[in-house]
Structure formats: C-alpha cells, structure tokens
Design a protein around this motif. Structure first.
Motif, PDB file in Angstrom:
ATOM      1  N   LEU A   1       0.652  -1.000   0.113  1.00  0.00           N
ATOM      2  CA  LEU A   1      -0.263  -0.080   0.149  1.00  0.00           C
ATOM      3  C   LEU A   1       0.880   1.454   0.080  1.00  0.00           C
ATOM      4  O   LEU A   1       0.561   2.162  -0.521  1.00  0.00           O
ATOM      5  N   LEU A   2       2.009   1.422   0.681  1.00  0.00           N
ATOM      6  CA  LEU A   2       2.940   2.272   0.854  1.00  0.00           C
ATOM      7  C   LEU A   2       3.415   3.004  -0.541  1.00  0.00           C
ATOM      8  O   LEU A   2       3.489   3.878  -0.675  1.00  0.00           O
ATOM      9  N   SER A   3       3.645   1.977  -1.460  1.00  0.00           N
ATOM     10  CA  SER A   3       4.180   2.393  -2.651  1.00  0.00           C
ATOM     11  C   SER A   3       3.187   3.204  -3.684  1.00  0.00           C
ATOM     12  O   SER A   3       3.209   3.672  -4.662  1.00  0.00           O
ATOM     13  N   LEU A   4       1.612   3.179  -3.173  1.00  0.00           N
ATOM     14  CA  LEU A   4       0.517   3.688  -3.874  1.00  0.00           C
ATOM     15  C   LEU A   4       0.273   5.086  -3.241  1.00  0.00           C
ATOM     16  O   LEU A   4      -0.254   5.959  -3.949  1.00  0.00           O
ATOM     17  N   LEU A   5       1.124   5.494  -2.182  1.00  0.00           N
ATOM     18  CA  LEU A   5       0.578   6.892  -1.455  1.00  0.00           C
ATOM     19  C   LEU A   5       1.058   7.966  -2.214  1.00  0.00           C
ATOM     20  O   LEU A   5       2.085   8.119  -2.897  1.00  0.00           O
ATOM     21  N   PRO A   6       0.111   9.047  -2.252  1.00  0.00           N
ATOM     22  CA  PRO A   6       0.709  10.096  -2.954  1.00  0.00           C
ATOM     23  C   PRO A   6       1.745  10.982  -2.250  1.00  0.00           C
ATOM     24  O   PRO A   6       1.093  12.193  -1.480  1.00  0.00           O
ATOM     25  N   PHE A   7       2.906  10.786  -2.223  1.00  0.00           N
ATOM     26  CA  PHE A   7       3.841  11.556  -1.525  1.00  0.00           C
ATOM     27  C   PHE A   7       4.043  12.782  -2.422  1.00  0.00           C
ATOM     28  O   PHE A   7       3.925  13.013  -3.605  1.00  0.00           O
TER      29      PHE A   7
ATOM     30  N   PHE B   1       8.111  -0.672  -2.769  1.00  0.00           N
ATOM     31  CA  PHE B   1       8.246  -1.147  -1.343  1.00  0.00           C
ATOM     32  C   PHE B   1       7.861  -2.737  -1.147  1.00  0.00           C
ATOM     33  O   PHE B   1       8.324  -3.457  -0.587  1.00  0.00           O
ATOM     34  N   ALA B   2       7.101  -2.998  -1.891  1.00  0.00           N
ATOM     35  CA  ALA B   2       6.641  -4.397  -1.940  1.00  0.00           C
ATOM     36  C   ALA B   2       7.845  -5.486  -2.078  1.00  0.00           C
ATOM     37  O   ALA B   2       8.015  -6.459  -1.852  1.00  0.00           O
ATOM     38  N   LEU B   3       8.500  -4.999  -3.134  1.00  0.00           N
ATOM     39  CA  LEU B   3       9.751  -5.822  -3.695  1.00  0.00           C
ATOM     40  C   LEU B   3      10.606  -5.812  -2.557  1.00  0.00           C
ATOM     41  O   LEU B   3      11.370  -7.000  -2.081  1.00  0.00           O
TER      42      LEU B   3
ATOM     43  N   LEU C   1      -4.628  -2.450  -7.579  1.00  0.00           N
ATOM     44  CA  LEU C   1      -4.663  -1.020  -7.164  1.00  0.00           C
ATOM     45  C   LEU C   1      -4.177   0.188  -8.053  1.00  0.00           C
ATOM     46  O   LEU C   1      -4.407   1.432  -7.948  1.00  0.00           O
ATOM     47  N   ASN C   2      -2.975  -0.192  -8.701  1.00  0.00           N
ATOM     48  CA  ASN C   2      -2.444   0.753  -9.514  1.00  0.00           C
ATOM     49  C   ASN C   2      -3.242   0.925 -10.776  1.00  0.00           C
ATOM     50  O   ASN C   2      -2.567   1.709 -11.716  1.00  0.00           O
TER      51      ASN C   2
ATOM     52  N   GLY D   1       2.210   4.856  -9.024  1.00  0.00           N
ATOM     53  CA  GLY D   1       3.531   4.025  -8.528  1.00  0.00           C
ATOM     54  C   GLY D   1       4.074   3.330  -9.349  1.00  0.00           C
ATOM     55  O   GLY D   1       4.586   2.204  -9.070  1.00  0.00           O
ATOM     56  N   GLY D   2       4.280   3.456 -10.674  1.00  0.00           N
ATOM     57  CA  GLY D   2       4.960   2.591 -11.753  1.00  0.00           C
ATOM     58  C   GLY D   2       5.372   3.433 -12.831  1.00  0.00           C
ATOM     59  O   GLY D   2       5.146   4.717 -13.104  1.00  0.00           O
ATOM     60  N   ALA D   3       6.469   2.944 -13.318  1.00  0.00           N
ATOM     61  CA  ALA D   3       7.435   3.587 -14.353  1.00  0.00           C
ATOM     62  C   ALA D   3       6.480   3.711 -15.719  1.00  0.00           C
ATOM     63  O   ALA D   3       6.758   4.640 -16.510  1.00  0.00           O
ATOM     64  N   PHE D   4       5.531   2.862 -15.954  1.00  0.00           N
ATOM     65  CA  PHE D   4       4.939   2.962 -17.020  1.00  0.00           C
ATOM     66  C   PHE D   4       3.189   3.273 -16.809  1.00  0.00           C
ATOM     67  O   PHE D   4       2.339   3.229 -17.662  1.00  0.00           O
TER      68      PHE D   4
END
Lengths: 173, 293
Positions: A27-33, A45-47, A76-77, B130-133
């Motif tokens: 979820l963290l990598s989806l937050l709008p920083f 972050f999932a990786l 989600l993305n 959150g992705g490059a593409f």
C-alpha cells in the motif's frame, strides 16, 4: 489450558508479521507523496518486503502470499496488465530463494547489492513485457530511475522490516 | 483436512510453478478480458480507499506544515504581489462587467441558447499509480458524487485527464501523460485539430497535425470537443518543442497533484460501458479523429 492457547495466539500473530508488513509495504508504494513526479518513480516497497522475508523467513511468506501481494498492487495501481507485478515478485522470490546462502551471515552491503540485482531484474522484466504488449519501445529511463530509487530506499525499508522482524521472537516467546 | 505427506509435498512443489504460470497468463490475457478485473479493481479500490486515505494523512499533514512554514517566510513578499495583482484584477473586473452586460444584450439579440448546466466536484488524490509506465491517480469521489466514466478532470490551470473507472466512492483518472491517453485537441486560433497522445514522458506528444499550418512553440492547445468526449476549449497546455516530435507542456502540473476537479458537462462521451484503455481502442479513436474534417 488458557496459557498455551494464549501462546498459540501470540505465535499466530508473530507468523502473520511477514504477510502483514508485505501488505502494508504494498500500500505504501501507492500513497501520493508530495514529491514532484513521485508517482512514476515511487520505490517498490513491496519488492523490499518480498526480498527481506525471502532471505530471512521464506517459510512465513509462501508463494501464495507473494502472488496475492502482487495481484493487489496490480489491481490498485490501475495497470492494464494485472498479474505482471505478481509475476515479477514471484520470480524475485524464486531467484532469491535459490541464492539464499549468499546472503546469510554476510554484511549488509552484500544484501543491498543482491537487492539491486533483483530490482533491476524485476524492472527489466516489466519494461520488456509492457514494451512487447504496447508494440513499441518504452523509454527505459523511468524504469532505470525507478530501479535506482528503489535500491537507494532499500536501507530504510530494510530497517523498518528488521524492526518488525526483531519484534517477532519476542511475540512468539 | 488431512492429506498424506507425498501428496502434500507434490502440491507444495507445484504451487510456485502454477502461480508463476497463472500470473503470466493473467498479465497476457488481462488486456483481452479486463471487464472482470475492472469490477474487482473498483470494489477493491472502494474497500481500501479509507485505508489509503488514513495512511496518506500523515504525509498530507507534513506537506501542509511545510507549506505553512513556507507561507510564513514569504508573507511580506506575497502581500506586495497580491496588492499588485488585486489592482490588476479590479481593472479586469470592470472590463468583465462591461463585457457581461454587452454579452447579455447580444445574446438577447440573437436568441442564444445557453449550454447545459455544468457541475463539478472536488476530489482528493488518495493513491498514485507508482509505476514507471503508469500515469493515473485514484481520487476519493465516485458515482455517489455523480462522477461518471469519461468526465474530464481539471485543476485551476487546465486539463489533467479523464475518468476511466468509477466505484462508489473512488474514481481512477488517466493522466494526459499515460501511454494510453489520447485526447482530441485543437490549436487555439487556427482551430486545427490534432491528437494529444501520452507517451510515458512528462510532456505528451501532439500528433496528426495538419501539415498545411505549422505549429509554433508557444501555441496554446485546447480540447477540440470532437468525438463528444470533452467540451471544446478546455485549456490543455502550450507547445513546448517542435523539433521533430511536437511536445506539449500541460498547464496543470501533473507531477504534483493533490486536488482535482471532476467536471460534469452532461456529455455522453465516446466511452461505452466496458471500454478499456487498450492501444487498439486508442488507434480506433485516432482514425476517427483523423478522418473528421
């Protein structure tokens, strides 16, 4: 006996730590920083979570959990290629599991280098796959950038995961 | 359920190859049958929206705090600028009033039928692809607020993208920079039609430009309204470079979006239910835009 049942319960919570942290990291990598262009260079972050737990406790993060985490990320993305992250994460898990001996009882730099390799592999796969499906070569720069950012953020993610990891034996004791 | 050890061992050994095969299959077939995924995605986004919103709150407050400190530091300078701007705006107000009354008179004169009611809803960005593409955002408004697929999302500066997925309380917006984004646009002044295609870079490409009238750097790009997707004349951006590939710098700062406005112009749009952002669909809409005069 209530005591042992309590212990069972605590042990269960401890066993859930890898899965839960992987879910939260996803979820963290989806937050709008509020960083310009963060969306396209957000570290994966999932990786980090999958890499960390595959090195230290692969038994507590089975392929099924990795698959679910990847699928969740894809759903989600909003990618048209649902399953691509799941594929990348599963391949990273397999590769890391095969090379686990390299990472055990080695300095952090070895781990970091290993993570860099795994990240580069995962993003190269995504780049190749999406380019193939779009029938045009995507600019590789965002992917390279995302690999570097993800690798650069690894110490932070690794530190947080290590904290959770250290809390585990305390929970199951 | 108890199973014998060899069976369990076999199942365990086969799980990983099976899951790897499944994810590869899904990724390849996903584009063919996105309808099912769309539904799952929308439900999942709706369920997890509160979690994302709560998780994003600390980040938002830090960002606000930084903003406040910045404001305090620059308050004197800002005040000077605002006074000047206010003076200028008062003059414009005068002009606007005069034009409004003139406009009304002229409309009466030609019995002009005004456009349908326009409503808009403000939306907070709760997740970034959150992705490059991938260039899309998830916002915290959905069908409950009247958001529908195909509606344009704007900031005060200009167009951001369009709604591609709607849940009960979330909606996903495909940004102009996404590789699957294709917007019919026009060059302001000449009214020449063209397409604005995202290509994963910060500045989308302007393609299918009329060869007769060359595009200059600095030309304003607005929506053309063709295809019934968007109303005409929404501000999009300015031509940034014309050497070879024509690139457009968008008015809206797509790199840092916190709030957007989703506008309902009462258009049906060209996106039927079940429309998915595939390159094939994109090409079809090119063909349509290119063939229209």
């Amino acid at each position: 006996m209530p005591y042992s049942r309590n212990r069972d319960y605590v042990g269960f919570v401890a066993r859930m730590v890898p899965g839960t942290t992987t879910f939260l990291f996803t979820l963290l990598s989806l937050l709008p920083f509020p960083v310009p262009s963060f969306g396209s260079i957000a570290p994966s972050f999932a990786l980090m979570a999958v890499f960390h737990w595959t090195v230290y406790r692969p038994d507590l993060l089975p392929p099924g959990a990795v698959f679910v985490a990847g699928l969740l990320l894809d759903l989600l993305n909003g990618t048209p290629y649902v399953g691509l992250s799941a594929l990348a994460l599963l391949l990273v898990r397999t590769a890391v599991l095969n090379q686990r001996r390299i990472f055990s009882h080695r300095p952090f730099s070895v781990l970091w280098l290993g993570f860099f390799g795994a990240t580069a592999g995962a993003f190269a796969l995504e780049w190749a796959f999406v380019s193939l499906m779009q029938v045009e070569f995507l600019a590789p720069r965002p992917f390279v950038f995302q690999t570097l950012i993800t690798a650069a953020c690894f110490p932070i993610g690794s530190y947080v995961l290590a904290l959770a990891h250290r809390a585990m034996p305390a929970l199951s004791a | 359920m108890r199973v014998s050890a060899p069976v369990r061992a076999t199942v365990q050994r086969l799980t990983l190859p099976f899951l790897i095969f499944m994810s590869a299959l899904l990724a390849v077939l996903g584009k063919a049958d996105v309808l099912l995924f769309d539904r799952v995605r929308v439900v999942l986004a709706d369920v997890l929206a509160p979690v994302l919103q709560v998780a994003g709150e600390p980040i938002a407050s830090v960002s606000r705090a930084v903003g406040t400190v910045e404001n305090v530091i620059t308050v004197y300078h800002q005040n000077q600028e605002l006074k000047l701007e206010n003076q200028r705006l008062l003059q414009w107000q005068e002009v606007a009033r005069r034009l409004q009354s003139e406009n009304e008179e002229l409309r009466n004169l030609v019995k002009f039928a005004p456009q349908g009611a326009v409503s808009s809803v403000a939306a907070q960005v709760i997740a970034d692809s959150g992705g490059a593409f991938l260039h899309n955002i998830l916002v915290n408004v959905g069908s409950r607020e009247g958001v529908a697929r195909g509606q344009p999302a704007m900031t005060g500066d200009g167009l951001v993208g369009r709604v591609i997925e709607v849940g009960g309380r979330t909606a996903r917006i495909l940004l102009l920079t996404d590789i699957n984004s294709h917007i019919p646009v026009a060059i302001e002044g000449t009214h020449d039609h063209a397409m604005l295609n995202g290509d994963n870079s910060d500045e989308p490409r302007l393609v299918y430009v009329q060869p007769k009238t060359p595009v200059k750097s600095g030309d304003r790009i607005v929506t053309s309204g063709s295809g019934g997707m968007f109303p005409p004349d929404l501000p999009v951006g300015v031509v940034a470079s014309v050497g070879g590939v024509i690139r457009v710098e968008t008015y809206a700062d797509l790199a840092r979006l916190e709030m957007v406005r989703i506008v309902n112009y009462g258009l049906d749009g060209i996106l039927p239910d079940g429309w998915v952002p595939t390159p094939q669909a994109g090409r079809r809409s090119h063909a349509r835009a290119a063939s229209s005069p």
